[in-house]
Scaffold this motif. Structure first.
Motif, PDB file in Angstrom:
ATOM      1  N   GLY A   1      -5.821   7.659   3.281  1.00  0.00           N
ATOM      2  CA  GLY A   1      -6.406   6.422   2.764  1.00  0.00           C
ATOM      3  C   GLY A   1      -5.546   5.211   3.067  1.00  0.00           C
ATOM      4  O   GLY A   1      -6.059   4.146   3.441  1.00  0.00           O
ATOM      5  N   VAL A   2      -4.238   5.366   2.926  1.00  0.00           N
ATOM      6  CA  VAL A   2      -3.322   4.261   3.219  1.00  0.00           C
ATOM      7  C   VAL A   2      -3.400   3.906   4.698  1.00  0.00           C
ATOM      8  O   VAL A   2      -3.456   2.728   5.058  1.00  0.00           O
ATOM      9  CB  VAL A   2      -1.876   4.612   2.800  1.00  0.00           C
ATOM     10  N   GLU A   3      -3.416   4.894   5.557  1.00  0.00           N
ATOM     11  CA  GLU A   3      -3.494   4.627   6.997  1.00  0.00           C
ATOM     12  C   GLU A   3      -4.800   3.918   7.364  1.00  0.00           C
ATOM     13  O   GLU A   3      -4.805   2.988   8.172  1.00  0.00           O
ATOM     14  CB  GLU A   3      -3.330   5.911   7.802  1.00  0.00           C
ATOM     15  N   LYS A   4      -5.907   4.340   6.771  1.00  0.00           N
ATOM     16  CA  LYS A   4      -7.190   3.678   7.036  1.00  0.00           C
ATOM     17  C   LYS A   4      -7.152   2.230   6.561  1.00  0.00           C
ATOM     18  O   LYS A   4      -7.640   1.328   7.252  1.00  0.00           O
ATOM     19  CB  LYS A   4      -8.334   4.424   6.354  1.00  0.00           C
ATOM     20  N   ALA A   5      -6.581   2.002   5.389  1.00  0.00           N
ATOM     21  CA  ALA A   5      -6.492   0.647   4.851  1.00  0.00           C
ATOM     22  C   ALA A   5      -5.602  -0.228   5.742  1.00  0.00           C
ATOM     23  O   ALA A   5      -5.945  -1.383   6.035  1.00  0.00           O
ATOM     24  CB  ALA A   5      -5.962   0.673   3.419  1.00  0.00           C
ATOM     25  N   LYS A   6      -4.477   0.318   6.200  1.00  0.00           N
ATOM     26  CA  LYS A   6      -3.582  -0.440   7.068  1.00  0.00           C
ATOM     27  C   LYS A   6      -4.249  -0.742   8.409  1.00  0.00           C
ATOM     28  O   LYS A   6      -4.112  -1.848   8.939  1.00  0.00           O
ATOM     29  CB  LYS A   6      -2.274   0.318   7.268  1.00  0.00           C
ATOM     30  N   ASP A   7      -4.994   0.207   8.950  1.00  0.00           N
ATOM     31  CA  ASP A   7      -5.734  -0.026  10.197  1.00  0.00           C
ATOM     32  C   ASP A   7      -6.753  -1.144  10.006  1.00  0.00           C
ATOM     33  O   ASP A   7      -6.932  -1.992  10.881  1.00  0.00           O
ATOM     34  CB  ASP A   7      -6.433   1.247  10.673  1.00  0.00           C
ATOM     35  N   PHE A   8      -7.435  -1.137   8.868  1.00  0.00           N
ATOM     36  CA  PHE A   8      -8.421  -2.177   8.569  1.00  0.00           C
ATOM     37  C   PHE A   8      -7.753  -3.545   8.508  1.00  0.00           C
ATOM     38  O   PHE A   8      -8.243  -4.516   9.098  1.00  0.00           O
ATOM     39  CB  PHE A   8      -9.141  -1.862   7.257  1.00  0.00           C
ATOM     40  N   ILE A   9      -6.630  -3.626   7.817  1.00  0.00           N
ATOM     41  CA  ILE A   9      -5.902  -4.893   7.680  1.00  0.00           C
ATOM     42  C   ILE A   9      -5.422  -5.370   9.050  1.00  0.00           C
ATOM     43  O   ILE A   9      -5.516  -6.558   9.373  1.00  0.00           O
ATOM     44  CB  ILE A   9      -4.713  -4.755   6.709  1.00  0.00           C
TER      45      ILE A   9
ATOM     46  N   LEU B   1       0.829  -1.206   0.000  1.00  0.00           N
ATOM     47  CA  LEU B   1       0.000   0.000   0.000  1.00  0.00           C
ATOM     48  C   LEU B   1       0.866   1.259   0.000  1.00  0.00           C
ATOM     49  O   LEU B   1       0.563   2.224  -0.693  1.00  0.00           O
ATOM     50  CB  LEU B   1      -0.928   0.011   1.220  1.00  0.00           C
ATOM     51  N   GLU B   2       1.937   1.233   0.789  1.00  0.00           N
ATOM     52  CA  GLU B   2       2.833   2.394   0.837  1.00  0.00           C
ATOM     53  C   GLU B   2       3.517   2.631  -0.513  1.00  0.00           C
ATOM     54  O   GLU B   2       3.632   3.777  -0.959  1.00  0.00           O
ATOM     55  CB  GLU B   2       3.859   2.207   1.942  1.00  0.00           C
ATOM     56  N   LYS B   3       3.951   1.565  -1.163  1.00  0.00           N
ATOM     57  CA  LYS B   3       4.574   1.706  -2.491  1.00  0.00           C
ATOM     58  C   LYS B   3       3.566   2.228  -3.508  1.00  0.00           C
ATOM     59  O   LYS B   3       3.890   3.097  -4.319  1.00  0.00           O
ATOM     60  CB  LYS B   3       5.155   0.377  -2.961  1.00  0.00           C
ATOM     61  N   LEU B   4       2.364   1.706  -3.467  1.00  0.00           N
ATOM     62  CA  LEU B   4       1.319   2.169  -4.370  1.00  0.00           C
ATOM     63  C   LEU B   4       1.018   3.645  -4.128  1.00  0.00           C
ATOM     64  O   LEU B   4       0.867   4.420  -5.069  1.00  0.00           O
ATOM     65  CB  LEU B   4       0.049   1.339  -4.188  1.00  0.00           C
ATOM     66  N   ALA B   5       0.985   4.044  -2.865  1.00  0.00           N
ATOM     67  CA  ALA B   5       0.731   5.445  -2.523  1.00  0.00           C
ATOM     68  C   ALA B   5       1.819   6.351  -3.101  1.00  0.00           C
ATOM     69  O   ALA B   5       1.522   7.434  -3.610  1.00  0.00           O
ATOM     70  CB  ALA B   5       0.651   5.613  -1.010  1.00  0.00           C
ATOM     71  N   GLU B   6       3.062   5.901  -3.045  1.00  0.00           N
ATOM     72  CA  GLU B   6       4.165   6.687  -3.614  1.00  0.00           C
ATOM     73  C   GLU B   6       3.984   6.879  -5.118  1.00  0.00           C
ATOM     74  O   GLU B   6       4.194   7.980  -5.638  1.00  0.00           O
ATOM     75  CB  GLU B   6       5.504   6.001  -3.339  1.00  0.00           C
ATOM     76  N   VAL B   7       3.604   5.820  -5.813  1.00  0.00           N
ATOM     77  CA  VAL B   7       3.404   5.897  -7.264  1.00  0.00           C
ATOM     78  C   VAL B   7       2.274   6.868  -7.588  1.00  0.00           C
ATOM     79  O   VAL B   7       2.420   7.747  -8.450  1.00  0.00           O
ATOM     80  CB  VAL B   7       3.106   4.497  -7.858  1.00  0.00           C
ATOM     81  N   VAL B   8       1.159   6.721  -6.886  1.00  0.00           N
ATOM     82  CA  VAL B   8       0.009   7.604  -7.134  1.00  0.00           C
ATOM     83  C   VAL B   8       0.373   9.043  -6.809  1.00  0.00           C
ATOM     84  O   VAL B   8       0.029   9.966  -7.554  1.00  0.00           O
ATOM     85  CB  VAL B   8      -1.230   7.142  -6.326  1.00  0.00           C
TER      86      VAL B   8
END
Length: 67
Positions: free
Chosen positions: A49-57, A27-34
């Motif tokens: 968004g990345v933090e919310k997704a990581k919290d969910f996981i 997710l962090e790598k994808l966030a960097e690309v975006v």
């Protein structure tokens, strides 16, 4: 059909929980690309968004541990 979809959802959740660290890194790598593609215009939203997704996981991982 719905049982099959539920099983698929459950399996995806289990896999995400088992590999939460790798998913977080992805997710962090994808966030960097975006962020690069948008010239940093939406960095705050992307990071949130990345933090919310990581919290969910991580929540999936905690639920799996308590079962």
């Amino acid at each position: 059909m719905f049982d099959g979809l539920k099983d698929l959802k459950d399996k995806a959740g289990e896999l995400a929980a088992e590999h939460s660290e790798a998913v977080g890194k992805g997710l962090e790598k994808l966030a960097e690309v975006v962020d690069d593609k948008t010239d940093g215009k939406h960095s705050d939203k992307i990071d949130a968004g990345v933090e919310k997704a990581k919290d969910f996981i991580e929540g999936l991982d905690e639920r799996k541990s308590s079962d």
